[in-house]
Design a protein around this motif. Structure first.
Motif, PDB file in Angstrom:
ATOM      1  N   PRO A  41       0.827  -1.210   0.000  1.00  0.00           N
ATOM      2  CA  PRO A  41       0.000   0.000   0.000  1.00  0.00           C
ATOM      3  C   PRO A  41       0.864   1.263   0.000  1.00  0.00           C
ATOM      4  CG  PRO A  41      -0.065  -1.063   2.133  1.00  0.00           C
ATOM      5  CD  PRO A  41       0.681  -1.968   1.220  1.00  0.00           C
ATOM      6  N   ARG A  42       0.258   2.354  -0.432  1.00  0.00           N
ATOM      7  CA  ARG A  42       0.980   3.627  -0.463  1.00  0.00           C
ATOM      8  C   ARG A  42       1.156   4.185   0.937  1.00  0.00           C
ATOM      9  NH1 ARG A  42      -0.173   6.678  -5.919  1.00  0.00           N
ATOM     10  NH2 ARG A  42      -0.460   4.869  -7.240  1.00  0.00           N
ATOM     11  N   LYS A  43       1.875   5.279   1.044  1.00  0.00           N
ATOM     12  CA  LYS A  43       2.200   5.857   2.352  1.00  0.00           C
ATOM     13  C   LYS A  43       0.970   6.325   3.119  1.00  0.00           C
ATOM     14  CE  LYS A  43       6.781   7.344   1.015  1.00  0.00           C
ATOM     15  NZ  LYS A  43       7.693   8.480   0.822  1.00  0.00           N
ATOM     16  N   GLY A  44      -0.072   6.736   2.442  1.00  0.00           N
ATOM     17  CA  GLY A  44      -1.269   7.255   3.094  1.00  0.00           C
ATOM     18  C   GLY A  44      -2.014   6.190   3.890  1.00  0.00           C
ATOM     19  N   HIS A  45      -1.893   4.942   3.503  1.00  0.00           N
ATOM     20  CA  HIS A  45      -2.596   3.854   4.190  1.00  0.00           C
ATOM     21  C   HIS A  45      -1.701   3.306   5.289  1.00  0.00           C
ATOM     22  CE1 HIS A  45      -5.681   3.888   1.094  1.00  0.00           C
ATOM     23  NE2 HIS A  45      -4.703   3.933   0.198  1.00  0.00           N
TER      24      HIS A  45
END
Length: 110
Positions: A41-45
């Motif tokens: 997953p990307r950094k936001g998750h």
């Protein structure tokens, strides 16, 4: 790509080596595998994923034929012994390096 069991992977790899003995090549890659089937997953998750144990993903390809296997930590020693014996048996077809290029370099420097 076909995901095989360890023993069937070694037998298929033997077939690939025999097929490419006269011409062609077999490409083998090893990679750490944590069991994910989706991208990270990307950094936001903030979803965290903890692998149960370390595994190794081994892939072999020759032209369009691709095979792979996943080796767990419990089976590494057994697989490594069989894999090294297989490599030793099929590494005899390698070409030796020409020594002419070395002699040309030494003459040029003198």
């Amino acid at each position: 790509m076909v995901l095989l069991e360890n023993d069937s992977f070694l037998t298929e790899l033997t077939r690939l080596f025999q097929k490419c003995r006269t011409s062609g090549s077999v490409v083998i890659t090893l990679k750490k595998y944590d069991g994910r089937t989706k991208p990270a997953p990307r950094k936001g998750h903030t979803e965290s994923f903890e692998p149960a144990d370390n595994k190794c993903l081994i892939r072999a390809s020759e032209g369009k034929k691709k095979i792979s296997t996943v080796v767990s930590t419990k089976e590494v020693i057994k697989f490594q012994m069989a894999y090294s014996n297989l490599l030793r048996a099929h590494m005899d077809g390698l070409k030796k390096k020409d020594k002419k290029s070395k002699s040309k370099k030494t003459k040029a420097t003198q």
